[in-house]
Design a protein around this motif. Structure first.
Motif, PDB file in Angstrom:
ATOM      1  N   MET A  42     -10.269 133.791 -67.568  1.00 18.99           N
ATOM      2  CA  MET A  42     -11.594 133.813 -68.230  1.00 18.99           C
ATOM      3  C   MET A  42     -12.481 134.835 -67.520  1.00 18.99           C
ATOM      4  O   MET A  42     -12.633 134.808 -66.302  1.00 18.99           O
ATOM      5  N   ASP A  43     -13.059 135.759 -68.310  1.00 17.78           N
ATOM      6  CA  ASP A  43     -13.901 136.768 -67.664  1.00 17.78           C
ATOM      7  C   ASP A  43     -15.288 136.204 -67.372  1.00 17.78           C
ATOM      8  O   ASP A  43     -15.675 135.146 -67.871  1.00 17.78           O
ATOM      9  N   ASP A  44     -16.040 136.936 -66.551  1.00 17.12           N
ATOM     10  CA  ASP A  44     -17.355 136.463 -66.103  1.00 17.12           C
ATOM     11  C   ASP A  44     -18.342 136.319 -67.253  1.00 17.12           C
ATOM     12  O   ASP A  44     -19.180 135.407 -67.264  1.00 17.12           O
ATOM     13  N   ASP A  45     -18.272 137.246 -68.234  1.00 20.18           N
ATOM     14  CA  ASP A  45     -19.223 137.180 -69.351  1.00 20.18           C
ATOM     15  C   ASP A  45     -19.046 135.889 -70.155  1.00 20.18           C
ATOM     16  O   ASP A  45     -20.022 135.240 -70.541  1.00 20.18           O
ATOM     17  N   LEU A  46     -17.789 135.524 -70.416  1.00 18.77           N
ATOM     18  CA  LEU A  46     -17.538 134.290 -71.164  1.00 18.77           C
ATOM     19  C   LEU A  46     -17.983 133.088 -70.354  1.00 18.77           C
ATOM     20  O   LEU A  46     -18.569 132.139 -70.888  1.00 18.77           O
ATOM     21  N   ARG A  47     -17.727 133.116 -69.067  1.00 23.78           N
ATOM     22  CA  ARG A  47     -18.136 131.990 -68.225  1.00 23.78           C
ATOM     23  C   ARG A  47     -19.654 131.810 -68.246  1.00 23.78           C
ATOM     24  O   ARG A  47     -20.163 130.689 -68.345  1.00 23.78           O
ATOM     25  N   GLU A  48     -20.384 132.923 -68.162  1.00 24.91           N
ATOM     26  CA  GLU A  48     -21.852 132.844 -68.206  1.00 24.91           C
ATOM     27  C   GLU A  48     -22.322 132.297 -69.555  1.00 24.91           C
ATOM     28  O   GLU A  48     -23.276 131.523 -69.637  1.00 24.91           O
ATOM     29  N   GLN A  49     -21.630 132.713 -70.636  1.00 27.39           N
ATOM     30  CA  GLN A  49     -21.996 132.220 -71.961  1.00 27.39           C
ATOM     31  C   GLN A  49     -21.766 130.712 -72.052  1.00 27.39           C
ATOM     32  O   GLN A  49     -22.611 129.961 -72.589  1.00 27.39           O
ATOM     33  N   ILE A  50     -20.644 130.244 -71.512  1.00 29.76           N
ATOM     34  CA  ILE A  50     -20.353 128.813 -71.531  1.00 29.76           C
ATOM     35  C   ILE A  50     -21.404 128.050 -70.725  1.00 29.76           C
ATOM     36  O   ILE A  50     -21.888 126.992 -71.138  1.00 29.76           O
ATOM     37  N   GLU A  51     -21.794 128.604 -69.569  1.00 33.05           N
ATOM     38  CA  GLU A  51     -22.794 127.936 -68.736  1.00 33.05           C
ATOM     39  C   GLU A  51     -24.144 127.855 -69.448  1.00 33.05           C
ATOM     40  O   GLU A  51     -24.827 126.838 -69.377  1.00 33.05           O
ATOM     41  N   ARG A  52     -24.512 128.937 -70.155  1.00 32.29           N
ATOM     42  CA  ARG A  52     -25.792 128.921 -70.879  1.00 32.29           C
ATOM     43  C   ARG A  52     -25.784 127.866 -71.981  1.00 32.29           C
ATOM     44  O   ARG A  52     -26.736 127.102 -72.135  1.00 32.29           O
ATOM     45  N   GLU A  53     -24.693 127.828 -72.751  1.00 27.42           N
ATOM     46  CA  GLU A  53     -24.610 126.868 -73.838  1.00 27.42           C
ATOM     47  C   GLU A  53     -24.508 125.423 -73.303  1.00 27.42           C
ATOM     48  O   GLU A  53     -25.083 124.498 -73.862  1.00 27.42           O
ATOM     49  N   ALA A  54     -23.765 125.280 -72.209  1.00 25.91           N
ATOM     50  CA  ALA A  54     -23.653 123.949 -71.610  1.00 25.91           C
ATOM     51  C   ALA A  54     -25.005 123.465 -71.118  1.00 25.91           C
ATOM     52  O   ALA A  54     -25.358 122.287 -71.259  1.00 25.91           O
TER      53      ALA A  54
END
Length: 572
Positions: free
Chosen positions: A1-13
């Protein structure tokens, strides 16, 4: 999982955790947000195994915030979603319809007008619950006005004045002002004199039977055309107690041929020989009828909206005659049907309850069998639960039924999280223990709150179990917080089996108390007193604490100072 997707998941979470926490005013958890999170973000699905771990860290940070901080953060990152939550909360809050023509008034002003002839029963709670809720919704004003101008047939109880205000406080409302009608006799006299001078009232010495016959035939009373001076003089004699009860009344002049006989020249003042129980009002003998007194007060207090039972529709029509004479504008009126409440064998009536208390069939107004607010309060039921149930009935003109189970369900939601768990065995059977069982049981203080720890219950050489919980010989039994035992020849022998025996359905889970160190408990219920013994710590609990007796129900601690701890059963 790349960093951009991880940040997106964290924002939505974070957004969904905040939405969940703010909406329910509680901590968020992974299970509650996974559905909405994945539903809003289908591109996350290929990474479903990793997302709970990422979301868990975000949720932990969200749960560390205070409620106001959570709300502020949600407003920052998702203002539209926050607005939707608040709109839903406002809609949910308003089970009651809007007051008629509320926008036409600078301030909504209402009154709760009890007769202080005794404490409130459960049905009485509907009026203050609805009025108080409307006051809060409209940022309005409401008063308690004790309509205590009948010192004979609905004789005031001196303790009821403060008792009713205590009941109101229990329901969660504080009136903006308080009045006693018995303090305002001179005000009513003054308005009666003005009405007489207008030609709108006359003194009448007809017997009740004589006037009733005239009224029903649409015929005028022979005293109807007295001149104002004569009426004023006779009314002054009424005030001066020159007449005895039944000798003279003052009638409002309406329409003697009105299609509704109940509205024809109704009584505004009558003589009562019985002194008022309040010393300040004990010298008065000329008392206003409720329709006159209440009508005058509603105008002088600036009442904008009246809520009353549909059986009192004629009151508004009678009072309208007085308002027309004075040129006043009548308040908006909401009529509702009666509320019927189940679960009680005792009639929902102040006089009936009082008679049962006097006869010794009830121990007092807070007897658990009494359908009173004092009883519910002593049982540990929150006023908020009653208010929610009453406002949920709305203001329909039809009679409505209220199940006490509705109040219990709401109360359960309010107290379950706070109520520590305890063991209470009713009429227990003593069973010896064998084997190398633990020296103490350690059941959780609350199964949903590990941080509260465990209760340490000494075991001894025998325990008390409820008779229905004793298994057949050879079967296993799991004593909560202690372990697994096999029942053999009237003895429970420790087996050291793990919890899998419960999961596999091979052992029932039951509560217990030590035979030697348990404390006697009396639990007062609607069906009579229940005795038994509880785990030792129950004897140290403070009055008013509400606990859940495991597998029995919730109960409020009433008194632990005597030889036994007295509790009041709340509900299951």
């Amino acid at each position: 999982m790349d960093d951009d997707l991880r940040e997106q998941i964290e924002r939505e979470a974070e957004k969904h955790a905040l939405l969940n926490a703010v909406k329910h005013e509680s901590d968020a958890n992974v299970g509650a947000i996974m559905g909405p999170l994945m539903g809003d973000n289908p591109d996350f699905r290929p990474h479903g195994d990793e997302i709970p771990g990422i979301a868990g860290g975000v949720i932990g940070r969200v749960n560390d915030l205070e409620y106001d901080e959570k709300r502020d953060r949600l407003e920052e990152i998702a203002p539209e979603e926050l607005a939707e939550i608040e709109a839903e909360e406002e809609e949910d809050e308003h089970d009651l319809p809007d007051l008629p023509n509320a926008d036409d008034y600078d301030e909504i002003r209402m009154r709760c007008a009890p007769n202080p002839n005794g404490p409130w029963h459960v049905g009485h709670a509907r009026m203050p619950a609805v009025i108080g809720t409307y006051r809060d919704r409209y940022d309005g004003w409401f008063c308690v006005r004790f309509d205590d101008t009948d010192p004979e047939t609905k004789r005031p109880d001196l303790e009821a004045y403060d008792g009713i205000l205590e009941d109101l406080d229990y329901l969660g409302f504080e009136p903006d002002d308080t009045y006693r009608a018995s303090d305002r006799l001179e005000t009513y006299y003054e308005h009666a004199r003005e009405l007489i001078e207008m030609g709108g009232a006359y003194t009448c010495s007809c017997s009740g039977e004589e006037f009733s016959e005239l009224k029903n035939n649409g015929e005028a009373c022979p005293h109807r055309d007295k001149d104002a001076d004569t009426v004023l003089s006779e009314f002054a004699d009424m005030i001066a107690s020159e007449y005895e009860s039944g000798e003279m009344v003052l009638r409002v002049k309406t329409d003697i041929e009105h299609k509704n006989p109940a509205l024809r020249d109704w009584v505004a003042f009558r003589m009562i020989d019985t002194p008022h129980p309040r010393e300040e009002a004990s010298e008065y003998r000329c008392w206003p009828m409720l329709d006159f007194q209440s009508g005058v007060d509603d105008h002088l207090l600036g009442i904008t909206h009246i809520i009353r039972g549909i059986d009192l529709q004629d009151s508004a029509k009678r009072q309208q005659f007085v308002y027309d004479y004075f040129g006043w504008e009548y308040p908006e009126v909401v009529h509702w049907g009666h509320v019927q409440i189940d679960a009680y064998d005792v009639k929902m009536s102040t006089s009936t309850i009082s008679e049962l208390i006097d006869a010794g069939e009830l121990e007092g107004w807070d007897d658990p069998r009494a359908p009173t607010l004092k009883s519910l309060r002593r049982r540990g039921i929150r006023g908020e639960a009653i208010v929610e149930a009453m406002t949920g009935l709305g203001t329909s003109t039809s009679d409505v039924d209220l199940a006490m189970s509705t109040i219990y369900a709401t109360n359960r939601d309010l107290i379950d999280d706070e109520a520590d768990r305890r063991f209470f065995v009713r009429d227990g059977m003593q069973v010896p223990l064998a084997g190398n069982s633990p020296a103490q049981g350690t059941p959780p203080v609350h199964p949903d709150h590990d941080e509260r720890g465990v209760r340490e219950i000494p075991v001894g050489d025998s325990v008390l179990l409820e008779a229905d919980d004793l298994p057949d010989s050879g079967e296993r039994l799991w004593l909560k917080g202690l372990g697994c035992f096999r029942f053999t020849e009237e003895t429970l022998e420790y087996t050291d089996d793990d919890i899998d025996v419960v999961r596999e359905g091979n052992a029932d889970v039951v509560h217990w108390v030590p035979a030697s160190e348990s404390v006697p408990v009396r639990m007062r219920t609607m069906d009579g007193d229940v005795t038994g013994r509880a785990e030792p710590g129950v004897g140290d609990l403070a009055a008013d604490e509400v606990v859940q007796f495991v597998r029995v129900g919730f109960a409020r601690i009433d008194d632990s100072s005597g030889d036994e701890t007295v509790t009041y059963y709340t509900h299951d």
